[in-house]
Design a protein around this motif. Structure first.
Motif, short mmCIF file in Angstrom:
data_model
loop_
_atom_site.label_atom_id
_atom_site.label_comp_id
_atom_site.label_asym_id
_atom_site.label_seq_id
_atom_site.Cartn_x
_atom_site.Cartn_y
_atom_site.Cartn_z
N LEU A 1 -11.33 36.65 36.61
CA LEU A 1 -10.19 36.38 35.74
C LEU A 1 -8.87 36.78 36.38
O LEU A 1 -8.72 37.89 36.87
CB LEU A 1 -10.37 37.15 34.42
CG LEU A 1 -9.24 37.01 33.41
CD1 LEU A 1 -9.26 35.62 32.77
CD2 LEU A 1 -9.34 38.08 32.35
N VAL A 2 -7.92 35.86 36.39
CA VAL A 2 -6.57 36.16 36.88
C VAL A 2 -5.71 36.48 35.67
O VAL A 2 -5.48 35.63 34.81
CB VAL A 2 -5.99 34.96 37.67
CG1 VAL A 2 -4.56 35.27 38.11
CG2 VAL A 2 -6.87 34.64 38.86
N TYR A 3 -5.27 37.71 35.60
CA TYR A 3 -4.47 38.14 34.45
C TYR A 3 -3.05 37.59 34.55
O TYR A 3 -2.53 37.34 35.64
CB TYR A 3 -4.38 39.66 34.41
CG TYR A 3 -5.66 40.40 34.06
CD1 TYR A 3 -6.36 40.11 32.89
CD2 TYR A 3 -6.13 41.42 34.88
CE1 TYR A 3 -7.51 40.82 32.56
CE2 TYR A 3 -7.29 42.14 34.54
CZ TYR A 3 -7.97 41.83 33.38
OH TYR A 3 -9.09 42.55 33.04
N ASN A 4 -2.41 37.49 33.41
CA ASN A 4 -0.98 37.21 33.34
C ASN A 4 -0.24 38.26 34.19
O ASN A 4 -0.42 39.46 34.00
CB ASN A 4 -0.56 37.33 31.86
CG ASN A 4 0.91 37.02 31.64
OD1 ASN A 4 1.75 37.30 32.49
ND2 ASN A 4 1.21 36.46 30.49
N LYS A 5 0.59 37.78 35.12
CA LYS A 5 1.26 38.70 36.07
C LYS A 5 2.26 39.63 35.37
O LYS A 5 2.65 40.66 35.93
CB LYS A 5 1.97 37.91 37.16
CG LYS A 5 1.01 37.35 38.19
CD LYS A 5 1.73 37.01 39.49
CE LYS A 5 0.76 36.65 40.59
NZ LYS A 5 -0.26 35.66 40.19
N ASN A 6 2.70 39.26 34.18
CA ASN A 6 3.59 40.16 33.43
C ASN A 6 2.83 41.36 32.87
O ASN A 6 3.44 42.34 32.45
CB ASN A 6 4.26 39.42 32.28
CG ASN A 6 5.21 38.36 32.78
OD1 ASN A 6 5.87 38.55 33.80
ND2 ASN A 6 5.26 37.23 32.09
N TYR A 7 1.51 41.25 32.84
CA TYR A 7 0.71 42.35 32.30
C TYR A 7 0.27 43.30 33.42
O TYR A 7 0.33 44.51 33.28
CB TYR A 7 -0.54 41.82 31.59
CG TYR A 7 -0.30 40.93 30.39
CD1 TYR A 7 0.97 40.82 29.81
CD2 TYR A 7 -1.35 40.21 29.82
CE1 TYR A 7 1.16 40.01 28.71
CE2 TYR A 7 -1.15 39.40 28.72
CZ TYR A 7 0.10 39.29 28.17
OH TYR A 7 0.28 38.48 27.08
N ILE A 8 -0.22 42.70 34.51
CA ILE A 8 -0.74 43.52 35.63
C ILE A 8 -0.75 42.64 36.89
O ILE A 8 -1.17 41.49 36.82
CB ILE A 8 -2.15 44.08 35.31
CG1 ILE A 8 -2.65 45.02 36.41
CG2 ILE A 8 -3.16 42.97 35.05
CD1 ILE A 8 -3.93 45.80 36.04
N PRO A 9 -0.27 43.19 38.01
CA PRO A 9 -0.16 42.35 39.21
C PRO A 9 -1.44 42.30 40.03
O PRO A 9 -1.41 42.44 41.25
CB PRO A 9 0.99 43.02 39.98
CG PRO A 9 0.85 44.47 39.62
CD PRO A 9 0.33 44.52 38.21
N MET A 10 -2.57 42.13 39.38
CA MET A 10 -3.84 41.97 40.12
C MET A 10 -4.85 41.26 39.24
O MET A 10 -4.66 41.14 38.03
CB MET A 10 -4.36 43.34 40.59
CG MET A 10 -4.75 44.30 39.50
SD MET A 10 -5.32 45.89 40.17
CE MET A 10 -3.77 46.78 40.33
N THR A 11 -5.91 40.76 39.87
CA THR A 11 -6.96 40.08 39.12
C THR A 11 -7.89 41.13 38.50
O THR A 11 -7.84 42.32 38.86
CB THR A 11 -7.81 39.19 40.04
OG1 THR A 11 -8.49 40.04 40.97
CG2 THR A 11 -6.97 38.18 40.81
N ARG A 12 -8.77 40.66 37.63
CA ARG A 12 -9.71 41.61 37.03
C ARG A 12 -10.62 42.21 38.09
O ARG A 12 -10.93 43.40 38.06
CB ARG A 12 -10.54 40.92 35.94
CG ARG A 12 -11.45 41.89 35.21
CD ARG A 12 -12.19 41.24 34.05
NE ARG A 12 -13.10 42.18 33.41
CZ ARG A 12 -14.29 42.50 33.87
NH1 ARG A 12 -14.75 41.95 34.98
NH2 ARG A 12 -15.05 43.38 33.23
#
Ligand SMILES: [Fe+2]
Ligand SMILES: [Fe+2]
Length: 204
Positions: free
Chosen positions: A5-16
């Protein structure tokens, strides 16, 4: 939850999957497995209560990120960020949430205040909590690996009414602290006053 999962970059700058690697480095396996169960429980509650599932996943995974850090790390962070000096009178049980949120910001690059507050308040609660904060607070308490007197009731109440779940946990945690002569962080008392009398009829 999908590892890639690629998270929203505004939440965290990395993938799950990148976050999972960081968590495995930071935590012993028993704690890491707990964190996965909190994430799973938080996602279910987020779906049920109409909360952003990605935020629930990130906050669930990160809530205990700092749990196994030495006291010096927390003390240094309290001083560096100018946090409430009263915190120095407490210990890991309070620090890993309140101060842990600052370490998450510094080290994992999470700046979303909703996620940070969910981590910050998972140990003490707060008089006012967003639904995400309520979800992480409850997911930590009722995840499937938890086994204590009252956990079944906590699960039933939380499934029916998230806020009543918050009141139930708060009442039982404060009762435990007092019965065992443990210190009570003042914010926990504020949480009690804001939640327990209001929902008392639904948690008995
Ligand atoms: Fe925790
Ligand atoms: Fe936890």
């Amino acid at each position: 939850m999908n590892e890639e999962l690629v998270y929203n970059k505004n939440y965290i700058p990395m993938t799950r999957s990148e976050l999972i690697i960081r968590l495995k480095e930071a935590l012993k396996d028993k704690r890491f497995q707990h964190v996965l169960r909190v994430e799973e429980t938080a996602i279910k509650l987020a779906e049920q209560y109409g909360v952003d599932v990605e935020k629930a996943s990130i906050a669930g995974l990160c809530h205990d990120y700092a749990k196994q850090r030495p006291a010096e790390d927390f003390i240094a962070e309290i001083k560096k960020k100018g946090l409430n000096p009263l915190l120095l009178d407490y210990g890991n049980a309070i620090w890993h949430g309140v101060v842990g949120a600052e370490l998450i910001k510094d080290e994992l690059g999470i700046w979303d205040e909703d996620i940070l507050n969910a981590v910050r308040h998972h140990t003490t609660g707060a008089p006012i909590m967003t639904k995400l904060e309520q979800i992480i607070y409850m997911a930590d308490y009722i995840e499937p690996g938890r086994d204590f007197a009252g956990v079944k009731k906590a699960r039933v109440i939380t499934a029916a009414n998230l806020q009543a779940g918050v009141a139930y946990q708060t009442k039982h945690t404060l009762t435990y602290l007092i019965e065992n002569g443990k210190p009570v962080y003042p914010k926990t008392i504020d949480t009690y006053n804001a939640w327990v009398p209001q929902y008392e009829g639904e948690i008995d």
